[in-house]
Write a protein that holds these residues in place. Structure first.
Motif: not given
Length: 302
Positions: A76-94
């Motif tokens: 954890c760090h200051d400013g961490i949000d749900a997206a950083q803890a859960l998931y993201d989409w691999d935009f370059p591969r998409q």
């Protein structure tokens, strides 16, 4: 609702768990072993609070080792949000996938409709699982949520929901639920108070620095060749340094580093010359080093 499995037969009591932890070099007292055992049996997160360097993170690492499961860490760090803890989409591969579809259509292939294109872009193979999602997908596992006190109230509320449901919802894919909930260890250095709502969801454990006797055991367990006298001197010196109001008091990790540094320069005992030469292994501020040398000068001369 997914239920936690019983711990392995070899870990059927706090005493057995403490013995297993000791094989990793982690020496647990009765309170710690009992809290960790109950977290395993009750399927509750273990909230570990205490000063830096008291072994909170190391406990999660040791538990993963004795359970034979993956340790997944969320720092954890200051400013961490749900997206950083859960998931993201691999935009370059998409994007590459989209260009491949366009190239295929341009070469005479059948063009997929917009709905098919969108569905193919949000395929699980393009999903980048962050620590919490990985822990839900990896059964079983140990999820270490380190330094939760650095996060904000909104992130705490998000964690509370995830730790209650053991599931997350991804709009493009639906719900992902843990087949076996991870063993969750949260740590806090108490830089701020964590809300009661999150603490109530957990078993609570306060970790303090070990006393001199226990620290000697830890040093000799983790550094098998360490002379008993040197281990005792290091433990006693570190205990003294923790009492003089340093900017960054040394933890167990620094004790280990100091003892190892003294070994490497050939010291069989702790003297002022060896202490001064290796103090950078245990203290990280010039002001702390100056104060420590003054204290050690008096103690080692007596």
């Amino acid at each position: 609702m997914a239920v936690p499995p019983d711990p392995p037969p070899a870990l059927d009591s706090p005493t057995a768990l403490a013995k297993a932890l000791s094989t990793t070099g982690y020496l647990a007292d009765d309170d710690l072993a009992t809290a960790a055992f109950l977290a395993l049996r009750m399927g509750k997160p273990l909230f570990c609070e205490g000063e830096p360097g008291t072994g909170k993170t190391a406990l999660a690492q040791a538990l993963a080792q004795v359970l034979g499961v993956e340790l997944i860490r969320l720092q954890c760090h200051d400013g961490i949000d749900a997206a950083q803890a859960l998931y993201d989409w691999d935009f370059p591969r998409q994007l590459l996938h989209l260009r491949a579809l366009e190239a295929s259509a341009g070469a005479g292939g059948r063009s997929p409709d917009a709905a098919q294109v969108e569905a193919s872009l949000y395929d699980p193979r393009f999903l980048l699982a962050r620590p919490i999602l990985r822990a839900l997908q990896t059964s079983p596992s140990v999820l270490l949520i380190d330094e939760i006190d650095r996060a904000d109230d909104e992130f705490e509320a998000f964690l509370l929901e995830v730790l209650t449901e053991h599931a997350v919802s991804i709009p493009e894919l639906g719900e992902i639920r843990a087949a076996v909930p991870p063993l969750v260890v949260l740590t806090s250095n108490r830089t701020r108070e964590v809300h009661d709502a999150l603490k109530r969801r957990c078993l609570y454990l306060w970790l303090d620095h070990p006393d001199v006797g226990r620290e000697v055991e830890i040093l000799r367990s983790r550094l098998p060749g360490l002379p008993e006298r040197l281990a005792a001197q290091v433990a006693e010196a570190v205990a003294s340094l923790r009492q003089i109001g340093l900017i960054k008091p040394p933890g167990v990790a620094e004790s280990l580093d100091w003892a190892q540094a003294l070994q490497l320069i050939g010291s069989a005992t702790l003297d002022l010359e060896g202490a001064a030469a290796t103090l950078g292994a245990v203290l990280k501020y010039r002001e702390d080093a100056e104060r420590a040398l003054a204290v050690l000068r008096d103690e080692l001369a007596s």
